[in-house]
Design an enzyme around this catalytic site. Sequence first.
Site, PDB file in Angstrom:
ATOM      1  N   CYS A   2       0.800  -1.090   0.052  1.00 42.02           N
ATOM      2  CA  CYS A   2       0.226  -0.101   0.022  1.00 42.02           C
ATOM      3  C   CYS A   2       0.811   1.314   0.061  1.00 42.02           C
ATOM      4  O   CYS A   2       1.506   1.403  -0.817  1.00 42.02           O
ATOM      5  CB  CYS A   2      -1.084   0.060   1.065  1.00 42.02           C
ATOM      6  SG  CYS A   2      -2.610   0.000   0.175  1.00 42.02           S
ATOM      7  N   LYS A 619     -22.500  17.384 -36.972  1.00 39.87           N
ATOM      8  CA  LYS A 619     -23.738  17.403 -38.139  1.00 39.87           C
ATOM      9  C   LYS A 619     -24.785  17.887 -37.737  1.00 39.87           C
ATOM     10  O   LYS A 619     -25.636  18.912 -38.384  1.00 39.87           O
ATOM     11  CB  LYS A 619     -24.279  15.784 -38.161  1.00 39.87           C
ATOM     12  CG  LYS A 619     -24.182  15.195 -39.504  1.00 39.87           C
ATOM     13  CD  LYS A 619     -24.796  13.820 -39.376  1.00 39.87           C
ATOM     14  CE  LYS A 619     -24.330  13.047 -40.645  1.00 39.87           C
ATOM     15  NZ  LYS A 619     -24.598  11.575 -40.522  1.00 39.87           N
TER      16      LYS A 619
HETATM   17  N1  GLU Z   1       2.950  -7.130   5.303  1.00 37.15           N
HETATM   18  C1  GLU Z   1       2.688  -5.961   6.048  1.00 37.15           C
HETATM   19  C2  GLU Z   1       1.317  -6.004   6.892  1.00 37.15           C
HETATM   20  O1  GLU Z   1       0.488  -7.146   6.717  1.00 37.15           O
HETATM   21  C3  GLU Z   1       2.474  -4.704   4.968  1.00 37.15           C
HETATM   22  C4  GLU Z   1       1.424  -4.687   3.982  1.00 37.15           C
HETATM   23  C5  GLU Z   1       1.148  -3.496   3.137  1.00 37.15           C
HETATM   24  O2  GLU Z   1       1.715  -3.364   2.228  1.00 37.15           O
HETATM   25  O3  GLU Z   1       0.450  -2.374   3.419  1.00 37.15           O
HETATM   26  O4  GLU Z   1       1.271  -5.181   7.842  1.00 37.15           O
END
Ligand code: GLU
Length: 632
Positions: A2, A619
């Site tokens: 993320c 048109k």
């Molecule tokens: N593996 C990590 C988690 O579960 C990071 C996940 C992520 O990339 O947000 O907290």
Amino acid sequence: MCGIVGYTGHRQAAPILLDSLSRLEYRGYDSAGLAVRNGTALAEVVKATGKLYHLADKTDQGRALTGNCGIGHTRWATHGDPSVVNAHPHVSGNCSGSGSGAVESDVVGVHNGIIENYTELKEKLLRHGYVFYSDTDTEVAVKLVDYYYKKYKIGPVDAITRCMVRIRGSYALALMFKDYPDEIFAARKDSPMIIGIQDQESYLASDVPAILKYTRQVYYIDNLQVARVSPGKVLFYDLNGDEVSMPLTEITWDAEAAEKGGFEHFMLKEIHEQPQAVRDTLNSLVKDGRIDLSETGLTDEIIQGIEQIDIVACGSAWHVGMAAQYVIEDLAGIPVRVELASEFRYRNIPMDRKTMVIVISQSGETADSLAALRVAKERGTMTLAIVNVIGSTIAREADHVLYTLAGPEIAVATTKAYSAQLAAADVLAIHLARIREKITQEREDEMLAELALLPDKMARILEEKERLQWFSSKMANTHDIFFIGRGLDYAISLEGSLKMKEISYIHSEAYAAGELKHGTISLIETGTLVIGVLTQKELYEKTVSNMMECKSRGAYLMGITTNGNFSVEDSVNFTVYIPKTDEHFMASLAVIPLQLLGYYTSVKGAFRSSWAAARSLLKTVHWTVFRARRTP
Ligand code: GLU
């Protein structure tokens, strides 16, 4: 998977971090957090679940956190539920992680991605007296850095590189060390991370849109590199801890293009993320060359007792079920029914504890699938969920859960979640077969080796996408498309057809090739596109002869088959070749050209319809002006 952001400079960090995180909101996440330092003071950590505004409220829009250096994170859980404790930042100290206030810790960090060998590393750290407060792999990485930092009394860069040598998986890490105020240390492997510079300020982000508002001058950290970021300055190091120089690049994308990682649409971006989604999913289920489903709680005893499997799902997940049916029945010899969740819940199918109901859902919240799961549980069956979102309702309510690691999917038409589900189902099928002694250890090893090659083969298919783009532009005028195949090729056809109709709005149908002659063939006329999926050797000739029946009615034929099978060109008009693999896993490769076909046809169609709309507008304008002139 993320979002990561970081800032060090002369302004207050928290409002900038919150703003940068808000630019990554489009990616989807389940929780968020900040860690901010004021000079030599301890880092203050604040975390919240749900949308970013919860974190903004908790920190008075960032004003409650004082300091010029900080890191922030939006999390898509892969290890541990989406909760405040599991949200990032994580710390090396033994605090509860409930996250509000200053924390006594030498290292504080955020992480994107997956640490595959986190269990083994956690055991090592437990032996050395570390105490864990969360279920995440991230906390393990942060504590491992801390361990090397203290054990060898080395600087942050060396502690991080030592850690990188030990951890397997994909990661982007941003860390702050108590003894190094105003500095952020970053590292990455197979997960993106950039550093932006503007005057005496430095910004860190896992994705370009987060920092575009502040700077366009960026460094891309290379794989397996460490960066030491201070206000307006960055130093880079390789795995040996030697300094390396990196070029400064100017970003020319606009904010919208940046969100899509330079791809025109999220769907195309996600199509390209499939090799990684499949790799991550396989790596979470196969460890050191052995299938490890211990986290699902599916014991050998449970597996030996299964007499019937019912797979229940909707849409593309149902197509995964169709493919899994062939693979499980063939390898494990267990009878499998595949049911649409919206039908299953209203049927009175006799079942008992020897039946395993497998519910497949990307979000883990699909209403019909959830209702079907509840019905199955009421009837006393055992349930297994294959879902992508950790802690989702289906995951919580099922007896056993097998997670796919596709990351957040933004496009409405699923691609990478489908592929990750397919990979998970294949691993499950091999495991069922091995535990029930339907296949030998040698055969299992062979198949696992084939599965491990899938991501690279998928990437190779994606490299040749221009040919499909060309073909799609040629066929964008088509009104009807039939996807045909037998056996597993029929399951692939179902997904190809759904991708086509859901995004291009062209009528398409998937047919079991042998079924076409029982009526539907009367719909085939001059110019109808018939796409034959021809990946199963034994069924190849039969499907080709069904295609020839269509050709004799004027159909235009496209075939998808494996490399080297050139004889197909004698029969069909256009051929797409895909790499060879074990026939059980063909769906993972054959689906990619079909996704691309759907995507490019829709893009071409959108262009045509906007051109048609523009022409009709011209048109109208012309006639209005013309009439106005003639009206006295
Ligand atoms: N593996 C990590 C988690 O579960 C990071 C996940 C992520 O990339 O947000 O907290």
